[in-house]
Design a protein around this motif. Sequence first.
Motif, PDB file in Angstrom:
ATOM      1  N   ALA A 199      -0.279  11.153   5.754  1.00 37.18           N
ATOM      2  CA  ALA A 199      -0.525  10.653   7.109  1.00 37.18           C
ATOM      3  C   ALA A 199       0.755  10.346   7.869  1.00 37.18           C
ATOM      4  O   ALA A 199       0.706  10.000   9.051  1.00 37.18           O
ATOM      5  CB  ALA A 199      -1.399   9.399   7.053  1.00 37.18           C
ATOM      6  N   ALA A 200       1.900  10.476   7.216  1.00 35.37           N
ATOM      7  CA  ALA A 200       3.170  10.118   7.856  1.00 35.37           C
ATOM      8  C   ALA A 200       3.461  10.980   9.077  1.00 35.37           C
ATOM      9  O   ALA A 200       3.929  10.475  10.104  1.00 35.37           O
ATOM     10  CB  ALA A 200       4.315  10.225   6.851  1.00 35.37           C
ATOM     11  N   GLN A 201       3.176  12.260   8.990  1.00 38.24           N
ATOM     12  CA  GLN A 201       3.538  13.181  10.062  1.00 38.24           C
ATOM     13  C   GLN A 201       2.736  12.940  11.339  1.00 38.24           C
ATOM     14  O   GLN A 201       3.310  12.780  12.419  1.00 38.24           O
ATOM     15  CB  GLN A 201       3.330  14.625   9.597  1.00 38.24           C
ATOM     16  N   ASP A 202       1.424  12.889  11.232  1.00 39.39           N
ATOM     17  CA  ASP A 202       0.581  12.813  12.425  1.00 39.39           C
ATOM     18  C   ASP A 202       0.203  11.395  12.832  1.00 39.39           C
ATOM     19  O   ASP A 202      -0.009  11.130  14.020  1.00 39.39           O
ATOM     20  CB  ASP A 202      -0.702  13.625  12.205  1.00 39.39           C
ATOM     21  N   LEU A 203       0.127  10.480  11.873  1.00 39.39           N
ATOM     22  CA  LEU A 203      -0.333   9.123  12.183  1.00 39.39           C
ATOM     23  C   LEU A 203       0.772   8.076  12.073  1.00 39.39           C
ATOM     24  O   LEU A 203       0.579   6.932  12.485  1.00 39.39           O
ATOM     25  CB  LEU A 203      -1.483   8.729  11.238  1.00 39.39           C
ATOM     26  N   HIS A 204       1.922   8.434  11.501  1.00 37.65           N
ATOM     27  CA  HIS A 204       3.032   7.493  11.282  1.00 37.65           C
ATOM     28  C   HIS A 204       2.589   6.336  10.376  1.00 37.65           C
ATOM     29  O   HIS A 204       2.923   5.176  10.615  1.00 37.65           O
ATOM     30  CB  HIS A 204       3.588   6.966  12.612  1.00 37.65           C
ATOM     31  N   ARG A 205       1.869   6.691   9.342  1.00 40.07           N
ATOM     32  CA  ARG A 205       1.367   5.725   8.368  1.00 40.07           C
ATOM     33  C   ARG A 205       1.706   6.202   6.956  1.00 40.07           C
ATOM     34  O   ARG A 205       2.007   7.381   6.731  1.00 40.07           O
ATOM     35  CB  ARG A 205      -0.153   5.569   8.494  1.00 40.07           C
ATOM     36  N   ILE A 206       1.609   5.277   6.003  1.00 38.18           N
ATOM     37  CA  ILE A 206       1.863   5.606   4.604  1.00 38.18           C
ATOM     38  C   ILE A 206       0.926   4.778   3.731  1.00 38.18           C
ATOM     39  O   ILE A 206       0.605   3.632   4.056  1.00 38.18           O
ATOM     40  CB  ILE A 206       3.345   5.341   4.238  1.00 38.18           C
ATOM     41  N   ASP A 207       0.484   5.366   2.640  1.00 34.61           N
ATOM     42  CA  ASP A 207      -0.408   4.683   1.704  1.00 34.61           C
ATOM     43  C   ASP A 207       0.381   3.620   0.930  1.00 34.61           C
ATOM     44  O   ASP A 207       1.432   3.915   0.348  1.00 34.61           O
ATOM     45  CB  ASP A 207      -1.002   5.720   0.750  1.00 34.61           C
ATOM     46  N   GLU A 208      -0.118   2.401   0.928  1.00 31.67           N
ATOM     47  CA  GLU A 208       0.589   1.294   0.269  1.00 31.67           C
ATOM     48  C   GLU A 208       0.835   1.574  -1.209  1.00 31.67           C
ATOM     49  O   GLU A 208       1.930   1.308  -1.728  1.00 31.67           O
ATOM     50  CB  GLU A 208      -0.211  -0.004   0.434  1.00 31.67           C
ATOM     51  N   SER A 209      -0.161   2.083  -1.907  1.00 31.37           N
ATOM     52  CA  SER A 209      -0.001   2.355  -3.339  1.00 31.37           C
ATOM     53  C   SER A 209       1.058   3.426  -3.580  1.00 31.37           C
ATOM     54  O   SER A 209       1.849   3.337  -4.532  1.00 31.37           O
ATOM     55  CB  SER A 209      -1.333   2.796  -3.956  1.00 31.37           C
ATOM     56  N   PHE A 210       1.081   4.442  -2.709  1.00 29.25           N
ATOM     57  CA  PHE A 210       2.103   5.479  -2.825  1.00 29.25           C
ATOM     58  C   PHE A 210       3.493   4.873  -2.650  1.00 29.25           C
ATOM     59  O   PHE A 210       4.418   5.173  -3.421  1.00 29.25           O
ATOM     60  CB  PHE A 210       1.871   6.560  -1.769  1.00 29.25           C
ATOM     61  N   ALA A 211       3.649   4.017  -1.638  1.00 34.70           N
ATOM     62  CA  ALA A 211       4.952   3.391  -1.382  1.00 34.70           C
ATOM     63  C   ALA A 211       5.410   2.578  -2.580  1.00 34.70           C
ATOM     64  O   ALA A 211       6.566   2.662  -3.006  1.00 34.70           O
ATOM     65  CB  ALA A 211       4.867   2.512  -0.137  1.00 34.70           C
ATOM     66  N   ARG A 212       4.502   1.809  -3.134  1.00 32.72           N
ATOM     67  CA  ARG A 212       4.855   0.973  -4.289  1.00 32.72           C
ATOM     68  C   ARG A 212       5.304   1.824  -5.470  1.00 32.72           C
ATOM     69  O   ARG A 212       6.346   1.560  -6.083  1.00 32.72           O
ATOM     70  CB  ARG A 212       3.658   0.106  -4.685  1.00 32.72           C
ATOM     71  N   GLU A 213       4.552   2.883  -5.774  1.00 35.11           N
ATOM     72  CA  GLU A 213       4.900   3.740  -6.904  1.00 35.11           C
ATOM     73  C   GLU A 213       6.202   4.484  -6.655  1.00 35.11           C
ATOM     74  O   GLU A 213       7.020   4.655  -7.572  1.00 35.11           O
ATOM     75  CB  GLU A 213       3.758   4.722  -7.163  1.00 35.11           C
ATOM     76  N   ASP A 214       6.415   4.919  -5.429  1.00 34.65           N
ATOM     77  CA  ASP A 214       7.629   5.650  -5.073  1.00 34.65           C
ATOM     78  C   ASP A 214       8.859   4.785  -5.294  1.00 34.65           C
ATOM     79  O   ASP A 214       9.851   5.220  -5.899  1.00 34.65           O
ATOM     80  CB  ASP A 214       7.537   6.092  -3.611  1.00 34.65           C
ATOM     81  N   ILE A 215       8.798   3.554  -4.823  1.00 29.24           N
ATOM     82  CA  ILE A 215       9.963   2.676  -4.914  1.00 29.24           C
ATOM     83  C   ILE A 215      10.203   2.223  -6.358  1.00 29.24           C
ATOM     84  O   ILE A 215      11.343   2.206  -6.827  1.00 29.24           O
ATOM     85  CB  ILE A 215       9.792   1.491  -3.949  1.00 29.24           C
ATOM     86  N   VAL A 216       9.141   1.912  -7.076  1.00 30.91           N
ATOM     87  CA  VAL A 216       9.292   1.526  -8.486  1.00 30.91           C
ATOM     88  C   VAL A 216       9.877   2.676  -9.300  1.00 30.91           C
ATOM     89  O   VAL A 216      10.682   2.457 -10.219  1.00 30.91           O
ATOM     90  CB  VAL A 216       7.940   1.065  -9.058  1.00 30.91           C
ATOM     91  N   SER A 217       9.496   3.911  -8.967  1.00 37.54           N
ATOM     92  CA  SER A 217      10.001   5.072  -9.712  1.00 37.54           C
ATOM     93  C   SER A 217      11.509   5.249  -9.546  1.00 37.54           C
ATOM     94  O   SER A 217      12.127   6.010 -10.304  1.00 37.54           O
ATOM     95  CB  SER A 217       9.277   6.346  -9.266  1.00 37.54           C
ATOM     96  N   ASN A 218      12.087   4.552  -8.572  1.00 38.67           N
ATOM     97  CA  ASN A 218      13.525   4.624  -8.354  1.00 38.67           C
ATOM     98  C   ASN A 218      14.273   3.433  -8.941  1.00 38.67           C
ATOM     99  O   ASN A 218      15.412   3.160  -8.553  1.00 38.67           O
ATOM    100  CB  ASN A 218      13.810   4.754  -6.853  1.00 38.67           C
ATOM    101  N   GLY A 219      13.632   2.747  -9.855  1.00 39.45           N
ATOM    102  CA  GLY A 219      14.314   1.702 -10.611  1.00 39.45           C
ATOM    103  C   GLY A 219      14.020   0.283 -10.191  1.00 39.45           C
ATOM    104  O   GLY A 219      14.392  -0.666 -10.888  1.00 39.45           O
ATOM    105  N   PHE A 220      13.370   0.086  -9.042  1.00 37.86           N
ATOM    106  CA  PHE A 220      13.088  -1.261  -8.560  1.00 37.86           C
ATOM    107  C   PHE A 220      11.940  -1.901  -9.355  1.00 37.86           C
ATOM    108  O   PHE A 220      11.032  -1.210  -9.819  1.00 37.86           O
ATOM    109  CB  PHE A 220      12.707  -1.236  -7.077  1.00 37.86           C
ATOM    110  N   ARG A 221      11.995  -3.205  -9.447  1.00 35.68           N
ATOM    111  CA  ARG A 221      10.900  -3.962 -10.047  1.00 35.68           C
ATOM    112  C   ARG A 221      10.020  -4.503  -8.936  1.00 35.68           C
ATOM    113  O   ARG A 221      10.522  -5.119  -7.995  1.00 35.68           O
ATOM    114  CB  ARG A 221      11.447  -5.125 -10.886  1.00 35.68           C
ATOM    115  N   PHE A 222       8.718  -4.266  -9.025  1.00 39.66           N
ATOM    116  CA  PHE A 222       7.798  -4.788  -8.024  1.00 39.66           C
ATOM    117  C   PHE A 222       7.662  -6.297  -8.207  1.00 39.66           C
ATOM    118  O   PHE A 222       7.454  -6.797  -9.311  1.00 39.66           O
ATOM    119  CB  PHE A 222       6.428  -4.119  -8.169  1.00 39.66           C
ATOM    120  N   VAL A 223       7.779  -7.036  -7.088  1.00 37.31           N
ATOM    121  CA  VAL A 223       7.698  -8.496  -7.126  1.00 37.31           C
ATOM    122  C   VAL A 223       6.379  -9.000  -6.561  1.00 37.31           C
ATOM    123  O   VAL A 223       5.681  -9.796  -7.185  1.00 37.31           O
ATOM    124  CB  VAL A 223       8.872  -9.138  -6.350  1.00 37.31           C
TER     125      VAL A 223
END
Length: 259
Positions: A199-223
């Motif tokens: 939905a990023a392209q047409d609606l300028h939105r992002i799925d919360e679960s996707f964002a969380r998994e994406d950022i955690v996959s780069n080494g961050f710890r979810f708080v």
Amino acid sequence: MNTIFEYHYRLLAVVALMALIVTGCSSTPAEVDPVQAAIAREGRTDADVGRDARSRPDLVLPELNLSRGDKVLDFFGGGGYYSELLASLVGEEGSVYLHNNGAYMVFVKAAFQQRFPDGPPPPIIDFQREVEELKLEANSLDAAMIIMSYHDFYMVDQDTGWREIDSRHVLGQIFAGLKPGGRFVIVDHAAAAGTGSSAAQDLHRIDESFAREDIVSNGFRFVASVGGLENPADDRSVNVFDPSIRGKTHRFILVFEKP
């Protein structure tokens, strides 16, 4: 945003600040909440005060765990609304890196120049860098944030030269720049669950679960996932700039930390 609501929001911020000052003043000076002090600071524009009511910096800024003298990255910081609040938190002895790249400046240049006609004053640093090479000093940042722009990683705009961003490369640079224990906070418009980045392209939105998994996959710890910006009336199917929902979208706040 209703003007009366904006007025009451600022009034509540001032009242809360005064209450903190008055409490305990007979013997021990009261500890003033720095976030409330930044929001209630004299000289802020009417436009910024109006934005407070919908952006809720009182919810977002405490999650950064900032102190005076800290260094913080305001990634895709646009016209500097958050950077000015961050500057109040870190003080003159700190640093606020207000980041924009060339394509983002196409959208925010007017707002940036209106706020900073002579360039940002210390401790704000005009940090215009292309995302491929941020050149952040390793382990130098106490915190970083991306407000309403993480979804832009997953869209393109040929008119401005905006191209899809290598999320792993950019998030990796931010991770390396943070000190161990440094906080990373993102706020964004929520897409329907299960839609990932589509939905990023047409609606300028992002799925919360996707964002969380994406950022955690780069080494961050979810708080934490922080509430306060939800809107059940937003069914998440409309472009965020549509007049029917602009400024009233269902949004999420995600807090991460570098281990």
